[in-house]
Design a protein around this motif. Structure first.
Motif, short mmCIF file in Angstrom:
data_model
loop_
_atom_site.label_atom_id
_atom_site.label_comp_id
_atom_site.label_asym_id
_atom_site.label_seq_id
_atom_site.Cartn_x
_atom_site.Cartn_y
_atom_site.Cartn_z
N LEU A 14 27.81 5.81 44.38
CA LEU A 14 27.75 5.28 45.73
C LEU A 14 26.89 6.16 46.63
CD1 LEU A 14 28.74 3.00 47.54
CD2 LEU A 14 30.80 4.34 48.01
N LYS A 16 24.17 7.81 45.84
CA LYS A 16 22.77 7.46 45.61
C LYS A 16 22.43 6.13 46.28
CE LYS A 16 22.57 9.88 41.16
NZ LYS A 16 22.36 9.74 39.69
N TYR A 17 23.36 5.19 46.20
CA TYR A 17 23.17 3.86 46.80
C TYR A 17 23.01 3.96 48.32
CZ TYR A 17 24.32 -1.08 47.80
OH TYR A 17 24.32 -2.38 48.25
N GLN A 21 19.48 3.79 51.23
CA GLN A 21 19.41 3.03 52.47
C GLN A 21 19.03 3.90 53.66
OE1 GLN A 21 23.46 1.50 52.38
NE2 GLN A 21 22.78 -0.45 51.52
N GLU A 78 34.91 0.73 48.57
CA GLU A 78 33.64 0.51 47.85
C GLU A 78 33.33 -0.97 47.76
OE1 GLU A 78 32.18 0.98 43.18
OE2 GLU A 78 34.29 0.79 43.76
N ILE A 82 29.86 -2.59 49.46
CA ILE A 82 28.77 -3.13 48.63
C ILE A 82 28.80 -4.65 48.59
CG2 ILE A 82 27.88 -3.27 46.26
CD1 ILE A 82 28.66 -0.37 45.90
N ALA A 126 27.95 0.29 42.60
CA ALA A 126 26.67 0.74 43.13
C ALA A 126 25.57 0.70 42.07
CB ALA A 126 26.80 2.16 43.68
N ALA A 129 24.76 -3.15 41.19
CA ALA A 129 23.89 -3.78 42.18
C ALA A 129 22.41 -3.67 41.80
CB ALA A 129 24.13 -3.16 43.55
N GLU A 130 22.04 -2.60 41.09
CA GLU A 130 20.65 -2.40 40.68
C GLU A 130 20.20 -3.47 39.68
OE1 GLU A 130 20.27 1.53 39.14
OE2 GLU A 130 21.11 2.49 40.95
#
Length: 404
Positions: A14, A16-17, A21, A78, A82, A126, A129-130
């Motif tokens: 999370l 890194k996510y 942003q 979380e 997300i 997280a 999501a990529e």
């Protein structure tokens, strides 16, 4: 800035996510010996409360009585952070036992539709999501559900509940409330699969609910021929829930697709020693209900049962009632070994306190025969002695294979 409470696998991803942003974080964890900063301006500290943060995102496993939770003014899960940015279909899978298998089965039958799984065990949200899945299939723990207040899925699958994580939630009633609270947020277009004994918790639900008592209820509701499903209980129920949930989301029957699915390790996994005797690795049986299912699989046979570990304050009386009148001997290990011995006396079931797993295996080795079953189904978590249930199961197999 955003505060991340705890720095395990979920919040590491999370971080890194959030940084991607352009947002900095204060990360609070008891493991940090001294305060530090990284090249992104993130602050690593034991005391996040000294910094001004707009929200606090806890690692799911941090209990509500933790000091960091009590110091928080705007807790956001979380899931809320997300999934509020995600518009694709979502299936959440929860319950006491069978979550992982049902989630894996759903991913298997929906892979051609862009389904990918993550959550409680597996890929953090997280990271998921990529990959931009078209269908999010999330194994969802009671911990995540406790902290989630905003988002909800199009399809919610709840497996049967039994006492688990009582010390975390405070009571079985609170555990049930956390499992069912998501129904209040789900839309009229949503679908939920809920055990029939929890029907009273569905009164405020606006969507379509399927109440079930067993696999046959689900098969009848969706016109599925049980003879075409290559699994026995408890995996049959997992398969039915996966197939019904998949049909709701993709609009097609996926019965043919599930036939090639293989049950994962450490779940009623049979193997034989050098003498041909049957041993069963059910290390993933981390609560009483799971162990009851394992015992029923071998009902009528002599069973040498390895129990014990961290039972999370659960009531094990139903498990001991299940064993009464059966030819079962208990070999107790782990943190709750003395508790198991006391229960064994109460229910008149033979019990030997071994303390550690290898001693239990050695004790059973002296008694085991071609007709009996040696079963590791601990009805407890492993973290008092092992890194994970997987580690415990691997050690069990290794100990058995090293027998003379």
């Amino acid at each position: 800035m955003i505060a991340l409470l705890g720095f395990g696998k979920t919040n590491q991803a999370l971080l890194k996510y959030i940084n991607a942003q352009g947002i900095g974080c204060v990360i609070s964890d008891d493991a940090f010996q001294e305060e530090s900063r990284d090249e992104f301006g993130n602050i690593f500290t034991q005391d996040f409360a000294r910094f001004e943060t707009t929200m606090q995102i806890p690692s799911p496993g941090i209990p509500p009585y933790n000091t960091m939770i009590k110091q928080s003014s705007n807790l956001v899960s979380e899931y809320d952070y997300i999934l509020s940015q995600i518009h694709e279909k979502q299936i959440w899978v929860s319950g006491t036992n069978g979550k992982t298998t049902t989630t894996e089965m759903l991913e298997w039958v929906l892979r051609d539709f862009g389904g990918m799984s993550g959550g409680n065990i597996g890929t953090p949200l997280a990271v998921l999501a990529e990959y931009k899945p078209r269908i999010w299939i999330l194994e969802t723990s009671s911990f995540s559900l406790h902290y989630t207040r905003r988002v909800s899925p199009q399809c919610y699958i709840l497996l049967p509940l039994s006492e688990d994580h009582i010390s975390w939630h405070g009571s079985y009633e609170a555990y049930i409330r956390d499992k069912l609270g998501v129904l209040e947020r789900m839309s009229e277009e949503s679908v939920a699969f809920i055990p029939k004994n929890l029907q009273s918790h569905t009164r405020g639900f606006k969507g379509r609910v399927f109440l079930y008592e067993d696999s046959k209820d689900l098969a009848d509701a969706f016109g599925i021929n049980l003879e075409k499903i290559p699994f026995k209980e408890p995996f049959l129920l997992d398969a039915l829930l996966a197939l019904c949930g998949a049909e709701v989301v993709c609009g097609q029957s996926r019965v043919e697709a599930i036939k090639d699915y293989k049950i994962g390790g450490h779940k009623i996994e049979e193997f034989r020693d050098s003498r041909g005797r049957l041993w069963v690795n059910d290390s993933k049986g981390t609560n009483a209900d799971a162990s009851i299912w394992a015992l029923r699989t071998y009902k009528g046979r002599k069973i040498f049962l390895i129990l014990g570990g961290e039972d999370k304050g659960a009531d094990l009386s139903d498990l001991f009632k299940e064993m009464q009148g059966e030819d079962i001997e208990i070999f107790a290990i782990g943190k709750n070994a003395q508790k198991l011995q006391e229960l064994s006396k109460e229910y008149s079931i033979p019990c030997k306190v071994c303390g550690v797993l290898h001693k239990a295996v050695e004790s059973i080795h002296l008694l085991h025969s071609q007709e009996s079953v040696a079963l590791l189904s601990p009805a407890a978590a492993s973290l008092d002695q092992y890194a994970s249930y997987k580690h415990r199961g691997e050690e069990f197999v290794r100990f058995v294979q090293s027998l003379g």
